[in-house]
Structures are given as C-alpha cells and as structure tokens.
Design an enzyme around this catalytic site. Structure first.
Site, PDB file in Angstrom:
ATOM      1  N   SER A 129      -7.473 -33.219 -21.712  1.00  0.00           N
ATOM      2  CA  SER A 129      -7.271 -33.499 -20.289  1.00  0.00           C
ATOM      3  C   SER A 129      -6.685 -32.305 -19.555  1.00  0.00           C
ATOM      4  O   SER A 129      -5.656 -31.764 -19.964  1.00  0.00           O
ATOM      5  CB  SER A 129      -6.288 -34.665 -20.114  1.00  0.00           C
ATOM      6  OG  SER A 129      -6.706 -35.771 -20.840  1.00  0.00           O
ATOM      7  N   ALA A 142      -3.621 -32.856 -24.285  1.00  0.00           N
ATOM      8  CA  ALA A 142      -2.378 -32.919 -23.513  1.00  0.00           C
ATOM      9  C   ALA A 142      -1.538 -34.011 -24.167  1.00  0.00           C
ATOM     10  O   ALA A 142      -2.067 -35.057 -24.527  1.00  0.00           O
ATOM     11  CB  ALA A 142      -2.686 -33.292 -22.070  1.00  0.00           C
ATOM     12  N   HIS A 188     -12.125 -41.695 -26.287  1.00  0.00           N
ATOM     13  CA  HIS A 188     -10.848 -42.227 -26.765  1.00  0.00           C
ATOM     14  C   HIS A 188     -11.008 -43.667 -27.248  1.00  0.00           C
ATOM     15  O   HIS A 188     -11.816 -44.424 -26.701  1.00  0.00           O
ATOM     16  CB  HIS A 188      -9.796 -42.209 -25.646  1.00  0.00           C
ATOM     17  CG  HIS A 188      -9.506 -40.856 -25.093  1.00  0.00           C
ATOM     18  ND1 HIS A 188     -10.264 -40.297 -24.094  1.00  0.00           N
ATOM     19  CD2 HIS A 188      -8.546 -39.951 -25.406  1.00  0.00           C
ATOM     20  CE1 HIS A 188      -9.775 -39.092 -23.811  1.00  0.00           C
ATOM     21  NE2 HIS A 188      -8.741 -38.858 -24.589  1.00  0.00           N
ATOM     22  N   MET A 195      -2.785 -39.515 -27.446  1.00  0.00           N
ATOM     23  CA  MET A 195      -3.757 -40.598 -27.656  1.00  0.00           C
ATOM     24  C   MET A 195      -5.098 -40.099 -28.203  1.00  0.00           C
ATOM     25  O   MET A 195      -6.112 -40.782 -28.060  1.00  0.00           O
ATOM     26  CB  MET A 195      -3.993 -41.326 -26.324  1.00  0.00           C
ATOM     27  CG  MET A 195      -2.719 -41.819 -25.659  1.00  0.00           C
ATOM     28  SD  MET A 195      -3.049 -42.533 -24.041  1.00  0.00           S
ATOM     29  CE  MET A 195      -1.368 -42.655 -23.362  1.00  0.00           C
ATOM     30  N   SER A 196      -5.117 -38.931 -28.809  1.00  0.00           N
ATOM     31  CA  SER A 196      -6.400 -38.376 -29.259  1.00  0.00           C
ATOM     32  C   SER A 196      -6.209 -37.526 -30.509  1.00  0.00           C
ATOM     33  O   SER A 196      -5.223 -37.669 -31.224  1.00  0.00           O
ATOM     34  CB  SER A 196      -6.999 -37.516 -28.136  1.00  0.00           C
ATOM     35  OG  SER A 196      -6.227 -36.349 -27.961  1.00  0.00           O
ATOM     36  N   TYR A 205      -8.930 -45.977 -26.745  1.00  0.00           N
ATOM     37  CA  TYR A 205      -8.458 -46.921 -25.715  1.00  0.00           C
ATOM     38  C   TYR A 205      -9.537 -47.294 -24.703  1.00  0.00           C
ATOM     39  O   TYR A 205      -9.360 -48.195 -23.896  1.00  0.00           O
ATOM     40  CB  TYR A 205      -7.207 -46.389 -24.986  1.00  0.00           C
ATOM     41  CG  TYR A 205      -7.383 -45.091 -24.232  1.00  0.00           C
ATOM     42  CD1 TYR A 205      -8.172 -44.999 -23.092  1.00  0.00           C
ATOM     43  CD2 TYR A 205      -6.724 -43.938 -24.660  1.00  0.00           C
ATOM     44  CE1 TYR A 205      -8.331 -43.807 -22.410  1.00  0.00           C
ATOM     45  CE2 TYR A 205      -6.863 -42.740 -23.989  1.00  0.00           C
ATOM     46  CZ  TYR A 205      -7.670 -42.687 -22.876  1.00  0.00           C
ATOM     47  OH  TYR A 205      -7.814 -41.501 -22.200  1.00  0.00           O
ATOM     48  N   GLU A 206     -10.673 -46.591 -24.758  1.00  0.00           N
ATOM     49  CA  GLU A 206     -11.780 -46.968 -23.867  1.00  0.00           C
ATOM     50  C   GLU A 206     -12.508 -48.206 -24.381  1.00  0.00           C
ATOM     51  O   GLU A 206     -13.394 -48.728 -23.704  1.00  0.00           O
ATOM     52  CB  GLU A 206     -12.775 -45.796 -23.759  1.00  0.00           C
ATOM     53  CG  GLU A 206     -12.180 -44.583 -23.048  1.00  0.00           C
ATOM     54  CD  GLU A 206     -13.092 -43.370 -23.137  1.00  0.00           C
ATOM     55  OE1 GLU A 206     -14.099 -43.358 -22.422  1.00  0.00           O
ATOM     56  OE2 GLU A 206     -12.791 -42.448 -23.920  1.00  0.00           O
ATOM     57  N   ASN A 223       4.546 -33.307 -20.637  1.00  0.00           N
ATOM     58  CA  ASN A 223       5.725 -34.069 -20.187  1.00  0.00           C
ATOM     59  C   ASN A 223       6.575 -34.367 -21.414  1.00  0.00           C
ATOM     60  O   ASN A 223       6.079 -34.317 -22.537  1.00  0.00           O
ATOM     61  CB  ASN A 223       5.264 -35.402 -19.553  1.00  0.00           C
ATOM     62  CG  ASN A 223       4.404 -36.221 -20.517  1.00  0.00           C
ATOM     63  OD1 ASN A 223       3.199 -35.967 -20.650  1.00  0.00           O
ATOM     64  ND2 ASN A 223       5.011 -37.158 -21.200  1.00  0.00           N
ATOM     65  N   HIS A 237     -11.946 -35.410 -17.250  1.00  0.00           N
ATOM     66  CA  HIS A 237     -12.902 -35.053 -18.292  1.00  0.00           C
ATOM     67  C   HIS A 237     -14.293 -34.950 -17.676  1.00  0.00           C
ATOM     68  O   HIS A 237     -14.764 -35.898 -17.058  1.00  0.00           O
ATOM     69  CB  HIS A 237     -12.923 -36.123 -19.383  1.00  0.00           C
ATOM     70  CG  HIS A 237     -11.651 -36.206 -20.183  1.00  0.00           C
ATOM     71  ND1 HIS A 237     -11.428 -35.436 -21.288  1.00  0.00           N
ATOM     72  CD2 HIS A 237     -10.548 -36.958 -20.025  1.00  0.00           C
ATOM     73  CE1 HIS A 237     -10.243 -35.721 -21.781  1.00  0.00           C
ATOM     74  NE2 HIS A 237      -9.678 -36.639 -21.036  1.00  0.00           N
ATOM     75  N   HIS A 268      -0.725 -40.246 -14.931  1.00  0.00           N
ATOM     76  CA  HIS A 268      -1.848 -39.439 -15.425  1.00  0.00           C
ATOM     77  C   HIS A 268      -2.046 -38.210 -14.534  1.00  0.00           C
ATOM     78  O   HIS A 268      -2.369 -37.130 -15.023  1.00  0.00           O
ATOM     79  CB  HIS A 268      -3.119 -40.300 -15.479  1.00  0.00           C
ATOM     80  CG  HIS A 268      -4.282 -39.613 -16.136  1.00  0.00           C
ATOM     81  ND1 HIS A 268      -4.198 -39.061 -17.404  1.00  0.00           N
ATOM     82  CD2 HIS A 268      -5.545 -39.357 -15.714  1.00  0.00           C
ATOM     83  CE1 HIS A 268      -5.365 -38.509 -17.721  1.00  0.00           C
ATOM     84  NE2 HIS A 268      -6.194 -38.675 -16.709  1.00  0.00           N
TER      85      HIS A 268
HETATM   86  N1  HPA Z   1       2.236 -40.014 -24.434  1.00  0.00           N
HETATM   87  C1  HPA Z   1       0.985 -40.184 -24.879  1.00  0.00           C
HETATM   88  N2  HPA Z   1      -0.029 -39.433 -24.470  1.00  0.00           N
HETATM   89  C2  HPA Z   1       0.222 -38.463 -23.597  1.00  0.00           C
HETATM   90  C3  HPA Z   1       1.505 -38.235 -23.080  1.00  0.00           C
HETATM   91  C4  HPA Z   1       2.570 -39.053 -23.531  1.00  0.00           C
HETATM   92  O1  HPA Z   1       3.747 -38.919 -23.132  1.00  0.00           O
HETATM   93  N3  HPA Z   1       1.408 -37.189 -22.206  1.00  0.00           N
HETATM   94  C5  HPA Z   1       0.099 -36.800 -22.214  1.00  0.00           C
HETATM   95  N4  HPA Z   1      -0.608 -37.569 -23.037  1.00  0.00           N
END
Ligand code: HPA
Length: 274
Positions: free
Chosen positions: A29, A112, A82, A210-211, A84-85, A234, A60, A246
């Site tokens: 991302s 990310a 992903h 998440m990937s 989660y999709e 973050n 994306h 996001h």
């Molecule tokens: N958690 C999960 N996935 C992420 C995060 C997070 O804090 N930041 C960017 N992708």
C-alpha cells in the site's frame, strides 16, 4: 487444478509481454512508485488474466508491470490480494504461483505495517528477518501438488540470508536507516486491539500487518528466494497516540516512498541472477 489454472494464467502473460524476468516485486500500500520507474513497460491488469481474483483495495493499482530497470528485466505487482477481502488463501497467493511458472526465482515482498517495537518510528523501513503467522490459517492448506513442492516445507530460512545481507549493506552504503525485525500477520481488515498488540509483543513481534506472510510461505514452498521489506507507517494500537486510518497509512507510506524506492531499486540491480 491449481496447477492447470497457474499454467493458463502464465501462458496468457507470456502472450502479452516478451519480458522473462527472474526477479519480481510485490509492492505494498502506498509503495507503488517503483512500477512507474520501469522502462519500456508492459502493463497487464489483474482483471484481464484468467483465474485472477477481482480486487479493489484503495492504494493498489491492481496490475502487473513488466519492464526494465537499467536493462534488468523485472516484474512488479502494483497491488496484491488480501485474505480480508474474502478470498481463499490460494487466491491470495495465486500471483506467486504464476510468477514462479513464468520463471521468477527471486521475489521481493513489501508492505505497509504497524510498528510494535518501541525503538521504531513511523517512516522507518524494516527488513523482515522472520515472521509469525498469528492468523491460524496457512496458505498451503489444501491438496498438495508435488509439481509445486513438498507437503511439509521447511521454514528455517524463509527470508533469504544472502539477500538480507545484500540489503543491509546496500542501505548502509546509501545512508538509508534500516531496522530489522519479526513481522506478525493479522487477518484484518480491522486494526488490532491494544491487548492484541501487547500479546504480539510478548510473542516476539516487532511489526504487524495484514499481508506478506501468505505469499512468503507460498514462495518458500515453491523454492523461490524471498526478501521482505516493510514500511512502518504507524505505531501499532496502544503504542500510537491516536486512532488509525487507512488514509494516514497511505500518506505515511508515500512519505517514505522515495527512500524505500531508492533502496529497493539499488537492491534489485545488485541481486545476483541465476
Ligand atoms: N496494523 C496492521 N496492518 C497495518 C498497520 C497496523 O497498525 N499499519 C499498516 N498496516
């Protein structure tokens, strides 16, 4: 079945591009700019490739870019799938099978993610040393096809030691700070709770996202060399002072994008070809 589907997708791509790269990159991302730097690019939207799932995550582009980086052929994925999709793990990893069928030997997987290690700061880049799959779902579950790999693949060194060394040395030379750590996989799509992050930290995770883990697991199974690079966009829940969004994740990835792409590009040019 997966085998035939993989061969069909690979045949389609071979018709659309004359490039035969040994190296591929999955861009996370907000980290898609390397795809714009390839010379003489061929763009292949995922939606046109037989067997590819449909996907539309913000940030994306959802296409392959095949092209040259200073003469070296590279395949870039701008966007990934992903779990989660609502896709199956086999669908999430399908592009990795296809890249392998196209002759790709080395895959760089980027993302990310959130920082758990308090020595990290948003904007840092992190070399993935190892991972923890906290999702309870493994991307290799299902019937095994021996043409791809072993039923019980070893995971001692998913993230290639020589490629990590090369990346650390390159970062040093370019004067780009590079953290190292363990990446933990969370399913998403919600961010983690503060209690989950405390638990992950106790497990030994330095970052969470998440990937990456599904694809790295599949690539290792297929016998590919894997390099993983994260951008800490973050600090994770409970460590961060404010709520996640996001948009903020994408903005932070884009702020680190220049350094990230500079490092990635140099590493790609220095990678040994087989
Ligand atoms: N958690 C999960 N996935 C992420 C995060 C997070 O804090 N930041 C960017 N992708």
């Amino acid at each position: 079945m997966l085998y035939d589907k993989t061969m069909r997708a690979a045949a389609y791509i071979r018709e659309k591009t004359a490039y035969r790269p040994q190296i591929a990159v999955i861009l996370g991302s907000g980290l898609g700019s390397l795809g714009e730097q390839l010379q003489e690019p061929d763009y292949i939207p995922y939606a046109d490739i037989p067997g590819f799932p449909a996907s539309a995550v913000a940030g994306h582009a959802a296409r392959f870019v095949f092209g040259k980086l200073e003469g070296r052929e590279i395949a870039v994925m701008q966007g990934r799938f992903h779990y989660y999709e609502g896709l199956s793990m086999q669908e999430v990893c399908f592009p990795v099978y296809v890249l392998h069928a196209l002759g790709v030997e080395t895959i760089v997987i980027t993302n990310a993610c959130g920082g758990i290690n308090t020595e990290f700061s948003p904007g840092d880049l992190m070399l993935i040393e190892d991972h923890i799959n906290l999702m309870g779902v493994n991307s290799l579950i299902g019937p095994n096809d021996e043409r791809f790999g072993l039923r019980f693949p070893d995971m001692t060194e998913v993230y290639d030691r020589a490629l990590r060394r090369l990346t650390l040395d390159t970062a040093k030379e370019l004067d780009i700070p590079l953290q190292q750590g363990v990446y933990a996989l969370f399913s998403g799509p919600c961010y983690e709770t503060a209690a989950e992050i405390r638990a992950y930290r106790a497990f030994g995770a330095d970052a969470v996202g998440m990937s990456t883990v599904p694809e790295a697991t599949a690539a290792n199974y297929l016998g590919m060399h894997v390099l993983g690079i994260s951008c800490i966009t973050n600090m994770a829940t409970g460590i961060a002072k404010k709520a996640h969004s996001h948009e903020a994740v994408l903005a932070a990835a884009e702020r680190s994008g220049e350094r990230f792409s500079r490092l990635l590009k140099e590493v790609l040019l220095r990678m040994p070809l087989l």
